[in-house]
Design a protein around this motif. Structure first.
Motif, PDB file in Angstrom:
ATOM      1  N   ALA A  90       0.779  -1.159  -0.089  1.00 18.89           N
ATOM      2  CA  ALA A  90       0.043   0.110   0.015  1.00 18.89           C
ATOM      3  C   ALA A  90       0.884   1.363   0.103  1.00 18.89           C
ATOM      4  CB  ALA A  90      -0.751   0.025   1.251  1.00 18.89           C
ATOM      5  N   SER A  91       0.512   2.449  -0.652  1.00 24.99           N
ATOM      6  CA  SER A  91       0.987   3.565  -0.334  1.00 24.99           C
ATOM      7  C   SER A  91       0.792   4.331   0.736  1.00 24.99           C
ATOM      8  CB  SER A  91       0.479   4.662  -1.550  1.00 24.99           C
ATOM      9  OG  SER A  91      -0.722   4.648  -1.372  1.00 24.99           O
ATOM     10  N   GLU A  92       1.455   5.355   1.215  1.00 23.75           N
ATOM     11  CA  GLU A  92       1.332   6.031   2.315  1.00 23.75           C
ATOM     12  C   GLU A  92      -0.153   6.403   2.634  1.00 23.75           C
ATOM     13  OE1 GLU A  92       4.347   8.646   3.364  1.00 23.75           O
ATOM     14  OE2 GLU A  92       5.863   7.579   3.202  1.00 23.75           O
ATOM     15  N   PRO A  93      -0.770   7.143   1.511  1.00 26.48           N
ATOM     16  CA  PRO A  93      -2.000   7.468   1.639  1.00 26.48           C
ATOM     17  C   PRO A  93      -3.056   6.354   1.878  1.00 26.48           C
ATOM     18  CG  PRO A  93      -0.996   8.746  -0.311  1.00 26.48           C
ATOM     19  CD  PRO A  93      -0.090   7.572   0.095  1.00 26.48           C
ATOM     20  N   GLU A  94      -2.769   5.268   1.194  1.00 29.79           N
ATOM     21  CA  GLU A  94      -3.714   4.116   1.298  1.00 29.79           C
ATOM     22  C   GLU A  94      -3.567   3.733   2.811  1.00 29.79           C
ATOM     23  OE1 GLU A  94      -3.800   2.106  -3.002  1.00 29.79           O
ATOM     24  OE2 GLU A  94      -2.209   1.617  -1.491  1.00 29.79           O
ATOM     25  N   VAL A 100      -3.062   2.754   9.726  1.00 34.73           N
ATOM     26  CA  VAL A 100      -1.824   2.131   9.940  1.00 34.73           C
ATOM     27  C   VAL A 100      -0.556   2.509   9.497  1.00 34.73           C
ATOM     28  CG1 VAL A 100      -3.214  -0.116  10.109  1.00 34.73           C
ATOM     29  CG2 VAL A 100      -2.298   0.493   7.852  1.00 34.73           C
ATOM     30  N   MET A 101       0.629   2.229   9.795  1.00 39.35           N
ATOM     31  CA  MET A 101       1.654   2.588   9.253  1.00 39.35           C
ATOM     32  C   MET A 101       2.025   2.022   7.955  1.00 39.35           C
ATOM     33  SD  MET A 101       4.280   2.543  12.389  1.00 39.35           S
ATOM     34  CE  MET A 101       5.781   3.200  11.514  1.00 39.35           C
ATOM     35  N   GLY A 102       1.521   0.967   7.820  1.00 45.69           N
ATOM     36  CA  GLY A 102       1.594   0.356   6.414  1.00 45.69           C
ATOM     37  C   GLY A 102       0.789  -1.014   6.159  1.00 45.69           C
ATOM     38  N   PHE A 103       0.945  -1.639   4.779  1.00 41.52           N
ATOM     39  CA  PHE A 103       0.333  -2.934   4.801  1.00 41.52           C
ATOM     40  C   PHE A 103       0.638  -3.517   3.584  1.00 41.52           C
ATOM     41  CE2 PHE A 103      -3.548  -0.490   3.565  1.00 41.52           C
ATOM     42  CZ  PHE A 103      -3.898  -1.003   2.232  1.00 41.52           C
ATOM     43  N   TYR A 104       0.654  -4.838   3.204  1.00 43.76           N
ATOM     44  CA  TYR A 104       0.582  -5.503   2.049  1.00 43.76           C
ATOM     45  C   TYR A 104      -0.831  -6.449   1.754  1.00 43.76           C
ATOM     46  CZ  TYR A 104       5.749  -5.280   2.704  1.00 43.76           C
ATOM     47  OH  TYR A 104       7.143  -4.697   2.900  1.00 43.76           O
ATOM     48  N   TRP A 105      -1.080  -6.178   0.542  1.00 39.24           N
ATOM     49  CA  TRP A 105      -2.097  -6.840   0.212  1.00 39.24           C
ATOM     50  C   TRP A 105      -2.334  -7.899  -0.988  1.00 39.24           C
ATOM     51  CZ3 TRP A 105      -5.136  -6.514  -4.247  1.00 39.24           C
ATOM     52  CH2 TRP A 105      -4.971  -5.169  -5.173  1.00 39.24           C
ATOM     53  N   ILE A 112     -10.581 -13.853  -1.710  1.00 38.11           N
ATOM     54  CA  ILE A 112     -10.785 -12.888  -0.709  1.00 38.11           C
ATOM     55  C   ILE A 112      -9.581 -11.980  -0.657  1.00 38.11           C
ATOM     56  CG2 ILE A 112     -11.069 -12.722   1.781  1.00 38.11           C
ATOM     57  CD1 ILE A 112     -12.176 -15.926   1.595  1.00 38.11           C
ATOM     58  N   ARG A 113      -9.904 -10.542  -0.272  1.00 38.02           N
ATOM     59  CA  ARG A 113      -8.725  -9.714  -0.042  1.00 38.02           C
ATOM     60  C   ARG A 113      -8.210  -9.873   1.326  1.00 38.02           C
ATOM     61  NH1 ARG A 113      -7.242  -4.073  -2.446  1.00 38.02           N
ATOM     62  NH2 ARG A 113      -6.095  -2.969  -0.667  1.00 38.02           N
ATOM     63  N   HIS A 114      -6.959  -9.948   1.663  1.00 35.65           N
ATOM     64  CA  HIS A 114      -6.390  -9.750   2.959  1.00 35.65           C
ATOM     65  C   HIS A 114      -5.309  -8.807   2.982  1.00 35.65           C
ATOM     66  CE1 HIS A 114      -8.014 -13.862   4.086  1.00 35.65           C
ATOM     67  NE2 HIS A 114      -7.715 -14.253   2.796  1.00 35.65           N
ATOM     68  N   GLU A 115      -5.247  -8.079   3.987  1.00 40.41           N
ATOM     69  CA  GLU A 115      -4.259  -6.986   3.997  1.00 40.41           C
ATOM     70  C   GLU A 115      -3.322  -7.216   5.489  1.00 40.41           C
ATOM     71  OE1 GLU A 115      -7.051  -3.475   2.159  1.00 40.41           O
ATOM     72  OE2 GLU A 115      -6.441  -3.223   4.364  1.00 40.41           O
ATOM     73  N   LEU A 116      -1.957  -7.483   5.394  1.00 44.08           N
ATOM     74  CA  LEU A 116      -1.209  -7.689   6.224  1.00 44.08           C
ATOM     75  C   LEU A 116      -0.611  -6.293   6.699  1.00 44.08           C
ATOM     76  CD1 LEU A 116       0.989 -10.199   4.273  1.00 44.08           C
ATOM     77  CD2 LEU A 116      -0.865 -10.736   5.954  1.00 44.08           C
ATOM     78  N   ALA A 117      -1.149  -5.719   8.076  1.00 43.40           N
ATOM     79  CA  ALA A 117      -0.691  -4.622   8.258  1.00 43.40           C
ATOM     80  C   ALA A 117       0.179  -4.605   9.652  1.00 43.40           C
ATOM     81  CB  ALA A 117      -2.237  -3.855   8.536  1.00 43.40           C
TER      82      ALA A 117
END
Length: 301
Positions: A90-94, A100-105, A112-117
């Motif tokens: 994810a970008s910083e705005p996302e 959160v400080m950041g995430f991968y998705w 199913i969409r998962h985000e690792l935050a």
């Protein structure tokens, strides 16, 4: 590694109804809406754990998992990539939109969409429930649990355990129901999957655990007073010992509202059950259709 269920996002044409349903029925705190008008709900010291975005159809948008920092999230992301699925950062705005400080998705094999935050924001303000109640059991155990029906149960089971690192708590086979339950912390399960009757993935429910049985009883009374459909009566599950009932949310998916869930530890040995409940949880009204996972790409704001 994944440490808890961090947050949950959905899309719905009925998103505005959550402005009253969330605080007055569930007891969540209504906080500042998202840039797209999403209704955001707070359940503890975290900025928000649920967001219902405006959308033309009801659907799950994303499931967010807390991880052991960016390094831990990156390890899981690399495992997902090695499995053969594309992973995006994810970008910083996302990330700022999720607080959160950041995430991968990524999109899992069931769609199913998962985000690792990592780095969920905790505001200075104290959590204020939307109605009189003792609050929710969250903390290190996260928001609660999510349950999905998946078209290929064995494939999803292998993916969640071997790629994402979920630990099997138990298996329930009760008539047409065949389900696996997984933990990542002391909560008996943060994720469960069941065999879908067709080729489509579906969202079955989100569980919220209150701090007292009285809170559950009050919520049940509120549902009856406000004509909120209760799809399963008060009951107790065999595996996690949760005393709970199921209600129909304004956006089409079910919420299990409960208390008293079982804790597990590192010495836990997976168990097997041939029924889902020891008492109660009777079907009430007409059982609603599973909630399809319609929009795994998720809103960007």
């Amino acid at each position: 590694m994944i440490t808890s269920l961090a947050y949950f996002g959905a899309t719905s044409p009925s998103y505005k109804e959550w402005e009253t349903f969330g605080p007055q029925v569930l007891g969540a705190e209504l906080v500042e809406p998202g840039p797209d008008g999403a209704v955001r709900l707070r359940f503890d010291e975290v900025a928000h754990r649920m967001a219902i975005h405006p959308g033309e159809k009801d659907g799950v948008a994303y499931v967010g998992w807390a991880t052991t920092g960016q390094t831990g999230a990156r390890r899981i992301a690399d495992s997902v990539s090695a499995y053969g699925l594309p992973v995006e950062q994810a970008s910083e705005p996302e990330a700022a939109l999720r607080k959160v400080m950041g995430f991968y998705w990524f999109i899992d094999p069931a769609g199913i969409r998962h985000e690792l935050a990592w780095g969920q924001m905790r505001p200075r303000t104290t959590f204020l429930p939307g109605r009189a109640m003792s609050g929710f059991r969250t903390g290190e155990q996260g928001l609660g649990h999510v349950v999905f029906a998946v078209p290929d149960l064995d494939k999803s089971d292998k993916f969640y355990r071997e790629v994402l690192g979920f630990q099997l708590s138990d298996t329930v086979i009760d008539g047409p129901i065949h389900a696996y339950f997984y933990h990542v912390n002391g909560r008996h399960h943060s994720l469960a999957i069941a065999r879908s009757p067709n080729e489509h993935a579906a969202f079955l429910h989100l569980m919220l655990e209150a701090n007292s049985l009285e809170d559950v009883g009050t919520a049940l009374d509120l549902c009856e007073d406000r004509n909120v459909p209760v799809t399963r009566t008060l009951g107790c599950h065999t595996n996690d010992r949760m005393t709970s009932f199921y209600l129909h949310s304004p956006s089409g998916f079910r919420i299990e509202y409960g208390w008293g869930g079982l804790d597990v530890d590192d010495l836990w040995v997976p168990r097997y059950y041939d029924r889902t409940s020891t008492w109660g949880h009777r079907h009430q009204h007409k059982e609603l259709s599973p909630f399809l996972v319609l929009d795994p790409q998720a809103p960007s704001n």
